[in-house]
Design a protein around this motif. Sequence first.
Motif, PDB file in Angstrom:
ATOM      1  N   VAL A  39       0.859  -1.182   0.000  1.00  0.00           N
ATOM      2  CA  VAL A  39       0.000   0.000   0.000  1.00  0.00           C
ATOM      3  C   VAL A  39       0.891   1.226   0.000  1.00  0.00           C
ATOM      4  CG1 VAL A  39      -1.788   1.276   1.226  1.00  0.00           C
ATOM      5  CG2 VAL A  39      -1.782  -1.204   1.285  1.00  0.00           C
ATOM      6  N   CYS A  40       0.526   2.231  -0.784  1.00  0.00           N
ATOM      7  CA  CYS A  40       1.331   3.438  -0.865  1.00  0.00           C
ATOM      8  C   CYS A  40       0.479   4.655  -0.545  1.00  0.00           C
ATOM      9  CB  CYS A  40       1.950   3.567  -2.259  1.00  0.00           C
ATOM     10  SG  CYS A  40       3.247   4.792  -2.371  1.00  0.00           S
ATOM     11  N   LEU A  41       0.854   5.367   0.514  1.00  0.00           N
ATOM     12  CA  LEU A  41       0.195   6.608   0.901  1.00  0.00           C
ATOM     13  C   LEU A  41       0.792   7.778   0.139  1.00  0.00           C
ATOM     14  CD1 LEU A  41       0.372   6.156   4.775  1.00  0.00           C
ATOM     15  CD2 LEU A  41      -1.764   6.354   3.516  1.00  0.00           C
ATOM     16  N   GLY A  42      -0.044   8.769  -0.181  1.00  0.00           N
ATOM     17  CA  GLY A  42       0.471  10.025  -0.690  1.00  0.00           C
ATOM     18  C   GLY A  42       1.083  10.835   0.439  1.00  0.00           C
ATOM     19  N   LEU A  43       1.869  11.838   0.090  1.00  0.00           N
ATOM     20  CA  LEU A  43       2.584  12.624   1.090  1.00  0.00           C
ATOM     21  C   LEU A  43       1.645  13.228   2.122  1.00  0.00           C
ATOM     22  CD1 LEU A  43       5.249  13.895   2.068  1.00  0.00           C
ATOM     23  CD2 LEU A  43       4.833  15.778   0.475  1.00  0.00           C
ATOM     24  N   HIS A  44       0.455  13.633   1.703  1.00  0.00           N
ATOM     25  CA  HIS A  44      -0.450  14.359   2.600  1.00  0.00           C
ATOM     26  C   HIS A  44      -1.584  13.497   3.156  1.00  0.00           C
ATOM     27  CE1 HIS A  44       1.708  17.898   1.331  1.00  0.00           C
ATOM     28  NE2 HIS A  44       1.404  17.645   0.069  1.00  0.00           N
ATOM     29  N   ASP A  45      -1.524  12.192   2.962  1.00  0.00           N
ATOM     30  CA  ASP A  45      -2.563  11.305   3.489  1.00  0.00           C
ATOM     31  C   ASP A  45      -2.354  11.053   4.975  1.00  0.00           C
ATOM     32  OD1 ASP A  45      -4.011  10.875   1.132  1.00  0.00           O
ATOM     33  OD2 ASP A  45      -2.605   9.340   0.463  1.00  0.00           O
TER      34      ASP A  45
END
Length: 315
Positions: A39-45
Motif C-alpha cells: 500500500v502506498c500513501l500520498g505525502l499528505h494522506d
Amino acid sequence: MDLYNLGAVSWWESQCFYHALARLGREGLIICHPSSPYVCLGLHDDLDQEIDQDYCRTQGIPIFRRETGGGVVYLDERQIFFQLVLKRDNPQLPLRRQRYYEKFLQPAVSAYKKYGVPAELKPPADIAAAGRKCSGNACGDIGAGTAYVGNMLLGFDYITMSNILRAPHQIFRDCLRESMRANMTTLDDWADFEVGHDELAAALVEGFKTQWGEFDSRTPDQELVAEAQALYIRSGSENWLQMPGRRYKQRKIKIAEGVFLIERKMGPDSSAVILLRADRVEEIRIMGQPELEEQLHRDILGCEWSEELLERNYG
C-alpha cells in the motif's frame, strides 16, 4: 538521459529508487514493477484515517509513504510503473507543475492505444478509457529533483483494495468495491491476449524516446542503491508513517477524477453513502434506515451536492 529499465524489483525498491535519484540530484527514467503487493500513501494522506492497518498486518501487506502527492494506492505485480526524475531547474519543466502531466502521460496513453485501449488524458492527472480510470499519477519535489510517477494497469484487485481502505461499515465497503469496478478499467478488460510487462516497458520507452531522444541504459550503481536503502529504513519509521495528514469529518474517498464516495451521518445509528460525479449525486445507499433509500433517490438523485443537501431534506 539515463534509463533504468529494471523489470521486477522488490516492493520497496519500486518506490525508493526514484526517491533516491531525486535526492541525489540525478535525472533519469525508471520503468519497473513490484514483485509483491503493498500500500502506498500520498505525502499528505493520514494513515489512521485512510488505512485498515489490522487488515494489512494480517495479510502481510507493507505500507509506504511516498513524497509525491495523490491518494492511497494498492500496488502489485499486475501493474507497471514509469517514474521520471528531473532537476528542478530543467528548462522543460513549466513553472506550474500540473501543466507537465499532458507531456509526461503521453507515452502511457500511446502504449494503451497500441493494445486497443481508447485511452485519453483526463486532466489534471488521470488517464481514462471510455470514461473509466486506467492510470493514477502524481508528482512532487524531492530533494534537488522533481519526480513524476505513474502506472499502467494490467489488472486490478478491487476486493483487496476495498479491504485495505478504512470503511465506517460494510455498506460503505460494498459501495467502494462496486464503484471502483464501475469507474476503473485495465488492460485485461480490453486486450484479447495477455500483455506482458516487457512489452509494456518497451512501448513506454519508445514513447519517452520521442520526448527525450535516445537513453543511456543503466543499472542501479552503488551510490543509488545506498541512498535507496537509507530511504527504505526511514520509510518504515513510525514518525514518517504517522505523519499527520489531511482529515475529513466524515469518510471521503476519491475513486477517479471527479468521482468521490462519501458518507454523511443521518442520525446516531444511520448514515447515507453517496457517490458523487462532477459534484452531482449519482447513487445513494442507506445504512440504518433502508426505508429512506427510495425517497432519497426520488428527492436528491442528480442534484448538485452541497453539505446542506441532506439537512435541508432530512435534517
